[in-house]
Design a protein around this motif. Sequence first.
Motif, PDB file in Angstrom:
ATOM      1  N   GLN A  43       0.830  -1.202   0.000  1.00 12.96           N
ATOM      2  CA  GLN A  43       0.000   0.000   0.000  1.00 12.96           C
ATOM      3  C   GLN A  43       0.867   1.256   0.000  1.00 12.96           C
ATOM      4  OE1 GLN A  43      -2.338  -0.814   3.463  1.00 12.96           O
ATOM      5  NE2 GLN A  43      -3.869  -1.982   2.329  1.00 12.96           N
ATOM      6  N   ARG A  44       1.971   1.234   0.759  1.00 13.25           N
ATOM      7  CA  ARG A  44       2.886   2.382   0.770  1.00 13.25           C
ATOM      8  C   ARG A  44       3.524   2.590  -0.595  1.00 13.25           C
ATOM      9  NH1 ARG A  44       4.339   0.402   5.944  1.00 13.25           N
ATOM     10  NH2 ARG A  44       6.070  -0.705   5.009  1.00 13.25           N
ATOM     11  N   LYS A  45       3.836   1.494  -1.292  1.00 14.28           N
ATOM     12  CA  LYS A  45       4.421   1.614  -2.634  1.00 14.28           C
ATOM     13  C   LYS A  45       3.439   2.273  -3.596  1.00 14.28           C
ATOM     14  CE  LYS A  45       7.667  -2.188  -2.232  1.00 14.28           C
ATOM     15  NZ  LYS A  45       8.114  -3.476  -2.771  1.00 14.28           N
ATOM     16  N   VAL A  46       2.163   1.899  -3.517  1.00 17.45           N
ATOM     17  CA  VAL A  46       1.142   2.512  -4.363  1.00 17.45           C
ATOM     18  C   VAL A  46       1.013   3.990  -4.026  1.00 17.45           C
ATOM     19  CG1 VAL A  46      -1.334   2.571  -4.892  1.00 17.45           C
ATOM     20  CG2 VAL A  46      -0.139   0.378  -4.771  1.00 17.45           C
ATOM     21  N   GLU A  47       0.986   4.310  -2.745  1.00 13.17           N
ATOM     22  CA  GLU A  47       0.880   5.713  -2.325  1.00 13.17           C
ATOM     23  C   GLU A  47       2.078   6.523  -2.811  1.00 13.17           C
ATOM     24  OE1 GLU A  47       0.429   5.443   1.893  1.00 13.17           O
ATOM     25  OE2 GLU A  47      -1.615   4.666   1.744  1.00 13.17           O
ATOM     26  N   ARG A  48       3.259   5.921  -2.799  1.00 16.27           N
ATOM     27  CA  ARG A  48       4.463   6.606  -3.264  1.00 16.27           C
ATOM     28  C   ARG A  48       4.371   6.913  -4.764  1.00 16.27           C
ATOM     29  NH1 ARG A  48       8.568   2.864  -2.150  1.00 16.27           N
ATOM     30  NH2 ARG A  48       7.957   3.142   0.000  1.00 16.27           N
ATOM     31  N   ILE A  49       3.872   5.973  -5.538  1.00 15.41           N
ATOM     32  CA  ILE A  49       3.697   6.186  -6.980  1.00 15.41           C
ATOM     33  C   ILE A  49       2.702   7.312  -7.219  1.00 15.41           C
ATOM     34  CG2 ILE A  49       2.823   5.146  -9.120  1.00 15.41           C
ATOM     35  CD1 ILE A  49       3.916   2.437  -8.025  1.00 15.41           C
ATOM     36  N   GLU A  50       1.590   7.307  -6.478  1.00 19.19           N
ATOM     37  CA  GLU A  50       0.580   8.357  -6.624  1.00 19.19           C
ATOM     38  C   GLU A  50       1.143   9.724  -6.244  1.00 19.19           C
ATOM     39  OE1 GLU A  50      -2.534   6.800  -4.167  1.00 19.19           O
ATOM     40  OE2 GLU A  50      -3.402   5.650  -5.823  1.00 19.19           O
ATOM     41  N   GLU A  51       1.949   9.774  -5.192  1.00 20.78           N
ATOM     42  CA  GLU A  51       2.547  11.038  -4.764  1.00 20.78           C
ATOM     43  C   GLU A  51       3.505  11.575  -5.832  1.00 20.78           C
ATOM     44  OE1 GLU A  51       3.132  14.392  -2.705  1.00 20.78           O
ATOM     45  OE2 GLU A  51       1.661  12.848  -2.268  1.00 20.78           O
ATOM     46  N   GLN A  52       4.280  10.695  -6.448  1.00 21.44           N
ATOM     47  CA  GLN A  52       5.177  11.114  -7.525  1.00 21.44           C
ATOM     48  C   GLN A  52       4.380  11.684  -8.695  1.00 21.44           C
ATOM     49  OE1 GLN A  52       7.335   7.525  -8.325  1.00 21.44           O
ATOM     50  NE2 GLN A  52       8.786   7.834  -6.646  1.00 21.44           N
ATOM     51  N   ALA A  53       3.236  11.085  -8.996  1.00 18.58           N
ATOM     52  CA  ALA A  53       2.394  11.576 -10.088  1.00 18.58           C
ATOM     53  C   ALA A  53       1.822  12.952  -9.737  1.00 18.58           C
ATOM     54  CB  ALA A  53       1.265  10.584 -10.362  1.00 18.58           C
ATOM     55  N   ARG A  54       1.430  13.152  -8.473  1.00 16.48           N
ATOM     56  CA  ARG A  54       0.924  14.459  -8.039  1.00 16.48           C
ATOM     57  C   ARG A  54       1.993  15.537  -8.182  1.00 16.48           C
ATOM     58  NH1 ARG A  54      -0.764  11.855  -3.533  1.00 16.48           N
ATOM     59  NH2 ARG A  54      -2.883  11.152  -3.719  1.00 16.48           N
ATOM     60  N   LYS A  55       3.201  15.210  -7.745  1.00 19.24           N
ATOM     61  CA  LYS A  55       4.299  16.176  -7.837  1.00 19.24           C
ATOM     62  C   LYS A  55       4.618  16.505  -9.292  1.00 19.24           C
ATOM     63  CE  LYS A  55       6.517  15.072  -3.470  1.00 19.24           C
ATOM     64  NZ  LYS A  55       7.719  14.526  -2.809  1.00 19.24           N
ATOM     65  N   ARG A  56       4.575  15.501 -10.161  1.00 15.00           N
ATOM     66  CA  ARG A  56       4.828  15.724 -11.581  1.00 15.00           C
ATOM     67  C   ARG A  56       3.766  16.652 -12.171  1.00 15.00           C
ATOM     68  NH1 ARG A  56       3.973  11.037 -13.364  1.00 15.00           N
ATOM     69  NH2 ARG A  56       1.937  11.507 -14.210  1.00 15.00           N
ATOM     70  N   ALA A  57       2.504  16.433 -11.783  1.00 12.29           N
ATOM     71  CA  ALA A  57       1.422  17.270 -12.284  1.00 12.29           C
ATOM     72  C   ALA A  57       1.581  18.710 -11.803  1.00 12.29           C
ATOM     73  CB  ALA A  57       0.075  16.706 -11.831  1.00 12.29           C
ATOM     74  N   GLU A  58       2.009  18.885 -10.563  1.00 10.94           N
ATOM     75  CA  GLU A  58       2.229  20.242 -10.034  1.00 10.94           C
ATOM     76  C   GLU A  58       3.357  20.940 -10.789  1.00 10.94           C
ATOM     77  OE1 GLU A  58       2.918  19.901  -5.859  1.00 10.94           O
ATOM     78  OE2 GLU A  58       0.906  19.169  -5.454  1.00 10.94           O
ATOM     79  N   ARG A  59       4.429  20.202 -11.074  1.00 10.77           N
ATOM     80  CA  ARG A  59       5.539  20.790 -11.841  1.00 10.77           C
ATOM     81  C   ARG A  59       5.087  21.198 -13.234  1.00 10.77           C
ATOM     82  NH1 ARG A  59       8.559  16.341  -9.903  1.00 10.77           N
ATOM     83  NH2 ARG A  59       8.394  15.410 -11.969  1.00 10.77           N
ATOM     84  N   GLU A  60       4.268  20.349 -13.861  1.00 13.48           N
ATOM     85  CA  GLU A  60       3.762  20.667 -15.208  1.00 13.48           C
ATOM     86  C   GLU A  60       2.861  21.890 -15.171  1.00 13.48           C
ATOM     87  OE1 GLU A  60       1.921  17.068 -16.523  1.00 13.48           O
ATOM     88  OE2 GLU A  60       3.834  16.080 -16.929  1.00 13.48           O
ATOM     89  N   GLN A  61       2.036  22.016 -14.140  1.00 12.55           N
ATOM     90  CA  GLN A  61       1.147  23.162 -14.015  1.00 12.55           C
ATOM     91  C   GLN A  61       1.922  24.463 -13.790  1.00 12.55           C
ATOM     92  OE1 GLN A  61      -2.028  23.658 -14.467  1.00 12.55           O
ATOM     93  NE2 GLN A  61      -2.517  21.545 -14.925  1.00 12.55           N
ATOM     94  N   SER A  62       2.961  24.388 -12.969  1.00 11.25           N
ATOM     95  CA  SER A  62       3.734  25.600 -12.680  1.00 11.25           C
ATOM     96  C   SER A  62       4.609  25.987 -13.867  1.00 11.25           C
ATOM     97  CB  SER A  62       4.587  25.399 -11.432  1.00 11.25           C
ATOM     98  OG  SER A  62       5.564  24.404 -11.660  1.00 11.25           O
TER      99      SER A  62
END
Length: 65
Positions: free
Chosen positions: A44-63
């Motif tokens: 479950q932590r591994k899945v959460e880590r992947i999701e967090e990386q995707a969130r950070k990537r989306a924030e970088r793309e937005q900025s």
Amino acid sequence: MSRNEIRLTAGEKARIALLVARMAKRGLADTRQGGGRIDQRDLQRKVERIEEQARKRAEREQSGK
């Protein structure tokens, strides 16, 4: 698409699918042996880590736009 929904790449989707399959396999093994003894928090932590990386990537793309 809602604001809370994460856009995942094909690789991220595949990695999450593999982890979910491993969770299901552990769950089946758990029910055969009486239940409640198999810990899946590591997956479950591994899945959460992947999701967090995707969130950070989306924030970088937005900025960057």
